[in-house]
Design a protein around this motif. Structure first.
Motif, short mmCIF file in Angstrom:
data_model
loop_
_atom_site.label_atom_id
_atom_site.label_comp_id
_atom_site.label_asym_id
_atom_site.label_seq_id
_atom_site.Cartn_x
_atom_site.Cartn_y
_atom_site.Cartn_z
N LYS A 49 11.69 7.76 -6.15
CA LYS A 49 12.04 6.57 -6.94
C LYS A 49 11.99 5.32 -6.07
O LYS A 49 11.48 4.28 -6.48
N ALA A 50 12.51 5.44 -4.84
CA ALA A 50 12.51 4.28 -3.94
C ALA A 50 11.08 3.87 -3.60
O ALA A 50 10.75 2.68 -3.56
N CYS A 51 10.21 4.86 -3.37
CA CYS A 51 8.80 4.57 -3.07
C CYS A 51 8.18 3.79 -4.23
O CYS A 51 7.51 2.77 -4.03
N GLU A 52 8.42 4.29 -5.44
CA GLU A 52 7.86 3.67 -6.63
C GLU A 52 8.30 2.21 -6.73
O GLU A 52 7.51 1.31 -6.97
N TYR A 53 9.61 1.99 -6.48
CA TYR A 53 10.19 0.65 -6.60
C TYR A 53 9.52 -0.31 -5.61
O TYR A 53 9.19 -1.46 -5.94
N ILE A 54 9.28 0.18 -4.39
CA ILE A 54 8.77 -0.71 -3.33
C ILE A 54 7.26 -0.86 -3.40
O ILE A 54 6.70 -1.84 -2.91
N GLY A 55 6.59 0.11 -4.05
CA GLY A 55 5.13 0.04 -4.16
C GLY A 55 4.43 0.97 -3.19
O GLY A 55 3.23 0.81 -2.91
N ILE A 56 5.19 1.93 -2.65
CA ILE A 56 4.60 2.92 -1.74
C ILE A 56 4.11 4.08 -2.59
O ILE A 56 4.81 4.54 -3.50
N ARG A 57 2.88 4.55 -2.31
CA ARG A 57 2.36 5.71 -3.04
C ARG A 57 3.02 6.96 -2.46
O ARG A 57 3.07 7.12 -1.23
N SER A 58 3.59 7.83 -3.32
CA SER A 58 4.16 9.06 -2.76
C SER A 58 3.41 10.27 -3.30
O SER A 58 3.08 10.34 -4.49
N GLU A 93 -4.04 -7.37 0.76
CA GLU A 93 -5.05 -7.35 1.83
C GLU A 93 -5.76 -6.00 1.92
O GLU A 93 -6.46 -5.72 2.89
N GLY A 94 -5.52 -5.16 0.93
CA GLY A 94 -6.27 -3.90 0.83
C GLY A 94 -5.63 -2.72 1.55
O GLY A 94 -6.28 -1.69 1.74
N THR A 95 -4.35 -2.84 1.96
CA THR A 95 -3.70 -1.70 2.63
C THR A 95 -2.68 -1.04 1.71
O THR A 95 -1.78 -1.71 1.18
N GLN A 96 -2.81 0.26 1.52
CA GLN A 96 -1.87 1.03 0.69
C GLN A 96 -1.02 1.90 1.62
O GLN A 96 -1.54 2.55 2.51
#
Ligand code: NAD
Length: 282
Positions: free
Chosen positions: A54-63, A28-31
């Motif tokens: 690593k956890a961010c990467e796995y879940i799809g959160i930009r860090s 829906e366009g939210t990062q």
């Protein structure tokens, strides 16, 4: 033998749920973006920061990683936080503690905007928890509530004893258990007759920072025992604040170390990051 509260499995489930949520949000366009600041190169902090990335990467959160040198001044750090507070594309801000001695940690924590305070350490976040208003909750205690709920352990009306009164574990833990309608006692280094006090607990939560201090003499038969401590024993093996083998003989439920509370802290940090985008975007 007691039932094992499996933090590894529960945290994996939470991460899966978050991964799905983040992927829906992306569609829906939210990062979701988390800024992680580390000052200096303390090896333990580097491991924690690495695990968070690593956890961010796995879940799809930009860090976004800010690795600042040890000699960074307080003003420089505060102006970076100010800049991140203002950036609309940054949802959460995390400053890895401890900070070098020349920097006032309280001042830094207070500089993070409460709606980006994913660690839940800001005085406003703590105050909101205290008076039952929405806000970020410190990740380790929030993770323990999830461990109890997802293991089907009832909290309301139960006698809960929290041993330890630190700002990041003991105090918020006690407030959360109160919010869940437990009858809560907070014990600490000056508590008299600790064994008798602890033995009242249906749910005993231990965050004392003393390896294997809690033996069966502190535990009521059938109690739920949550061990927050993380240490290395004399054989370099990980152990908690609870003497697991001894307490397992009498308790009803127990968290192992490793694989109990530890993995929940990062899962709840990821949960707070997802929450940090605000209700309208979730
Ligand atoms: P802390 O040192 O800040 O606080 C310890 C508390 O225990 C204090 O409030 C003190 O009053 C109390 N205490 C100390 N000795 C005592 C005694 N003999 N009897 C009764 N109470 C006593 O520690 P903390 O930051 O709350 O952490 C506690 C433990 O949890 C540490 O082992 C830490 O490494 C671990 N920890 C684990 C996680 C995780 O993710 N699993 C997160 C935070 C902390």
């Amino acid at each position: 033998m007691p039932q094992i509260i499996d933090g590894k499995a529960i945290s994996a489930r939470i991460k899966e749920e978050l991964k799905e949520k983040v992927s829906d949000m992306k569609a829906e366009g939210t990062q979701v973006t988390l800024a992680v600041i580390q000052v200096g190169n303390d090896p333990a902090s580097s491991v924690y920061v690495g695990n968070k990335k690593k956890a961010c990467e796995y879940i799809g959160i930009r860090s976004l990683a800010y690795e600042l040198p040890e000699e960074t001044g307080e003003d420089e750090l505060l102006s970076l936080i100010e800049e991140l507070n203002e950036r609309e594309d940054v949802n959460g801000i995390l400053v890895q503690l401890p900070l070098p001695v020349n920097i006032d940690e309280d001042k830094v924590i207070a500089a993070i905007r409460p709606d980006k305070d994913v660690d839940g350490f800001h005085p406003q976040s703590v105050g909101s928890l205290c008076i039952g208003q929405p806000g970020f909750v410190s990740c380790t205690p929030a993770g323990i509530i999830q461990l109890l709920k997802r293991s089907g352990i009832e909290i309301a009306g139960k006698e809960c004893v929290v041993i330890g009164r630190s700002n990041i574990v003991g105090k918020p833990m006690a407030l959360l258990m109160l919010r869940e309608n437990a009858t809560v006692t907070v014990a600490h280094s000056r508590t008299k007759n600790l064994k008798e006090v602890a033995k009242r607990a249906d749910i005993l939560i231990v965050a004392v920072g003393k390896p294997k201090m809690i033996t069966r003499e502190y535990v009521k038969e059938g109690a739920v025992v949550i061990d927050v401590g993380i240490h290395r024993d004399e054989h370099n093996k990980l152990c908690g604040d609870v003497d697991y083998e001894d307490v397992a003989e009498v308790c009803g439920w127990i968290t192992p170390v490793p694989g109990g509370v530890g993995p929940m802290t990062i899962a709840m940090l990821m949960n707070n990051c997802v929450e940090s985008v605000g209700p309208e975007a979730r």
